[in-house]
Design a protein around this motif. Structure first.
Motif, PDB file in Angstrom:
ATOM      1  N   ALA A 138     -14.533  -2.083  -1.424  1.00  0.00           N
ATOM      2  CA  ALA A 138     -14.168  -1.255  -2.571  1.00  0.00           C
ATOM      3  C   ALA A 138     -14.292  -2.031  -3.880  1.00  0.00           C
ATOM      4  O   ALA A 138     -14.297  -3.264  -3.897  1.00  0.00           O
ATOM      5  N   LEU A 139     -14.394  -1.309  -4.992  1.00  0.00           N
ATOM      6  CA  LEU A 139     -14.446  -1.925  -6.311  1.00  0.00           C
ATOM      7  C   LEU A 139     -13.171  -2.717  -6.574  1.00  0.00           C
ATOM      8  O   LEU A 139     -12.058  -2.190  -6.396  1.00  0.00           O
ATOM      9  N   ASN A 140     -13.351  -3.962  -6.939  1.00  0.00           N
ATOM     10  CA  ASN A 140     -12.214  -4.873  -7.175  1.00  0.00           C
ATOM     11  C   ASN A 140     -11.343  -5.038  -5.920  1.00  0.00           C
ATOM     12  O   ASN A 140     -10.180  -5.423  -6.029  1.00  0.00           O
TER      13      ASN A 140
ATOM     14  N   SER B 220      -1.967  -6.937  -1.089  1.00  0.00           N
ATOM     15  CA  SER B 220      -0.851  -6.753  -2.019  1.00  0.00           C
ATOM     16  C   SER B 220      -0.808  -5.285  -2.445  1.00  0.00           C
ATOM     17  O   SER B 220      -1.840  -4.597  -2.431  1.00  0.00           O
ATOM     18  N   ARG B 221       0.386  -4.825  -2.812  1.00  0.00           N
ATOM     19  CA  ARG B 221       0.547  -3.447  -3.267  1.00  0.00           C
ATOM     20  C   ARG B 221       1.179  -3.415  -4.648  1.00  0.00           C
ATOM     21  O   ARG B 221       2.133  -4.155  -4.911  1.00  0.00           O
ATOM     22  N   THR B 222       0.643  -2.556  -5.504  1.00  0.00           N
ATOM     23  CA  THR B 222       1.171  -2.383  -6.864  1.00  0.00           C
ATOM     24  C   THR B 222       1.123  -0.903  -7.210  1.00  0.00           C
ATOM     25  O   THR B 222       0.395  -0.123  -6.576  1.00  0.00           O
TER      26      THR B 222
ATOM     27  N   ASP C 133      -1.425   6.383 -12.657  1.00  0.00           N
ATOM     28  CA  ASP C 133      -0.660   7.430 -11.977  1.00  0.00           C
ATOM     29  C   ASP C 133       0.519   6.776 -11.272  1.00  0.00           C
ATOM     30  O   ASP C 133       0.373   6.187 -10.199  1.00  0.00           O
ATOM     31  N   GLY C 134       1.693   6.884 -11.888  1.00  0.00           N
ATOM     32  CA  GLY C 134       2.880   6.222 -11.361  1.00  0.00           C
ATOM     33  C   GLY C 134       3.290   6.701  -9.986  1.00  0.00           C
ATOM     34  O   GLY C 134       4.062   6.033  -9.293  1.00  0.00           O
ATOM     35  N   ARG C 135       2.758   7.853  -9.534  1.00  0.00           N
ATOM     36  CA  ARG C 135       3.118   8.371  -8.217  1.00  0.00           C
ATOM     37  C   ARG C 135       2.283   7.740  -7.110  1.00  0.00           C
ATOM     38  O   ARG C 135       2.606   7.899  -5.934  1.00  0.00           O
ATOM     39  N   SER C 136       1.223   7.038  -7.484  1.00  0.00           N
ATOM     40  CA  SER C 136       0.320   6.464  -6.496  1.00  0.00           C
ATOM     41  C   SER C 136       0.514   4.958  -6.378  1.00  0.00           C
ATOM     42  O   SER C 136       0.987   4.305  -7.313  1.00  0.00           O
ATOM     43  N   THR C 137       0.144   4.429  -5.214  1.00  0.00           N
ATOM     44  CA  THR C 137       0.239   2.989  -4.948  1.00  0.00           C
ATOM     45  C   THR C 137      -1.150   2.453  -4.656  1.00  0.00           C
ATOM     46  O   THR C 137      -1.931   3.082  -3.940  1.00  0.00           O
TER      47      THR C 137
ATOM     48  N   ARG D 156      -6.533   3.246  -3.745  1.00  0.00           N
ATOM     49  CA  ARG D 156      -5.261   3.949  -3.617  1.00  0.00           C
ATOM     50  C   ARG D 156      -4.933   4.085  -2.138  1.00  0.00           C
ATOM     51  O   ARG D 156      -5.818   4.265  -1.303  1.00  0.00           O
ATOM     52  N   MET D 157      -3.650   4.041  -1.849  1.00  0.00           N
ATOM     53  CA  MET D 157      -3.243   4.153  -0.446  1.00  0.00           C
ATOM     54  C   MET D 157      -3.704   5.472   0.161  1.00  0.00           C
ATOM     55  O   MET D 157      -4.096   5.512   1.333  1.00  0.00           O
ATOM     56  N   SER D 158      -3.689   6.544  -0.623  1.00  0.00           N
ATOM     57  CA  SER D 158      -4.120   7.840  -0.103  1.00  0.00           C
ATOM     58  C   SER D 158      -5.601   7.812   0.250  1.00  0.00           C
ATOM     59  O   SER D 158      -6.024   8.372   1.280  1.00  0.00           O
ATOM     60  N   ASN D 159      -6.426   7.162  -0.572  1.00  0.00           N
ATOM     61  CA  ASN D 159      -7.855   7.063  -0.281  1.00  0.00           C
ATOM     62  C   ASN D 159      -8.114   6.128   0.902  1.00  0.00           C
ATOM     63  O   ASN D 159      -8.998   6.378   1.725  1.00  0.00           O
TER      64      ASN D 159
END
Length: 237
Positions: free
Chosen positions: A128-130, A163-165, A170-174, A134-137
């Motif tokens: 993936a790029l960088n 790592s997770r941030t 979108d503050g609802r996504s991780t 997103r966790m959903s993707n």
């Protein structure tokens, strides 16, 4: 009323007394009548159930609407059972679907200390790029429900590989990111994994087999999910 071990062994010779004989015969006749009525009732119920069941079976077989109260059903399409060739093909294909992931998992656990699913997660991030998704993707790419993915990513995070941030857009996504240590793990693990994939999947097949396998896989995948990413890859003739 009277103790007995069998009809031929009544206590104290009571069976020889006239009053006992009268009482016993009346009691026996009464019990037999009740039993006979019960048997007839059971036979009637059984016949009704049998007739009803037979009507249901015949309705499905011939597709007719039989007039049995409470049993009318909408006609159904005939089941398209597999013939011998189709069944043999399905058994072989299903066996591959069931056994191949386990074989790949065994190699990864033995040589790299990770599961096949964990490798899928990290390799997806590595492409993936960088090295971030997103966790959903990531769940879509790994064919996983979010709760399961969160548990696995949590384990990888503890080992310093992911790592997770929060997503700044979108503050609802991780966001999940493959760390430098995680990248190194993928680079180190990939050669053994690819060799096992080649040994199990490509080595037993000819070039013509591979072309057919590619086409067959795309056709099946297009039925399951026309938007799957594998269908966006160019088909090599």
């Amino acid at each position: 009323m009277f103790k007995t071990g069998s009809f031929g062994a009544l206590d104290k010779g009571l069976s020889k007394r006239p009053e006992f004989q009268v009482h016993f015969n009346l009691e026996l006749n009464n019990r037999f009548s009740q039993f006979n009525m019960q048997v007839k009732s059971n036979k009637l119920n059984f016949k009704i159930e049998l007739d009803t069941g037979y009507a249901r079976v015949m309705e499905k077989i011939v597709g007719s609407e039989l007039s049995v109260p409470g049993t009318r059903e909408a006609p159904q399409a005939a089941t398209r059972w597999l013939d011998e060739e189709e069944r043999a093909t399905w058994v072989a294909f299903a066996s591959v679907l069931l056994r191949l992931p386990g074989a790949l998992d065994t190699q990864l656990q033995r040589d790299a200390g990770i599961s096949h699913f964990e490798y899928i997660v990290m390799s997806s991030l590595s492409e993936a790029l960088n090295r971030t998704l997103r966790m959903s993707n990531l769940a879509v790419m790994a064919e996983s429900a979010l709760p399961r993915l969160s548990q696995v990513v949590g384990r990888l995070e503890k080992r310093g590989w992911v790592s997770r941030t929060s997503d700044p857009t979108d503050g609802r996504s991780t966001l999940a990111t493959l760390t430098e240590q995680g990248w190194n793990k993928v680079v180190k693990t990939a050669p053994g994994h690819v060799e096992e994939v080649r040994r199990l999947t490509f080595d037993p097949l000819t070039k013509d087999h591979l072309k057919h396998l590619n086409e067959i896989s795309r056709r099946i995948m297009a039925t399951i999910d026309p938007e799957d990413r594998c269908l966006r890859l160019p088909f090599v003739e």
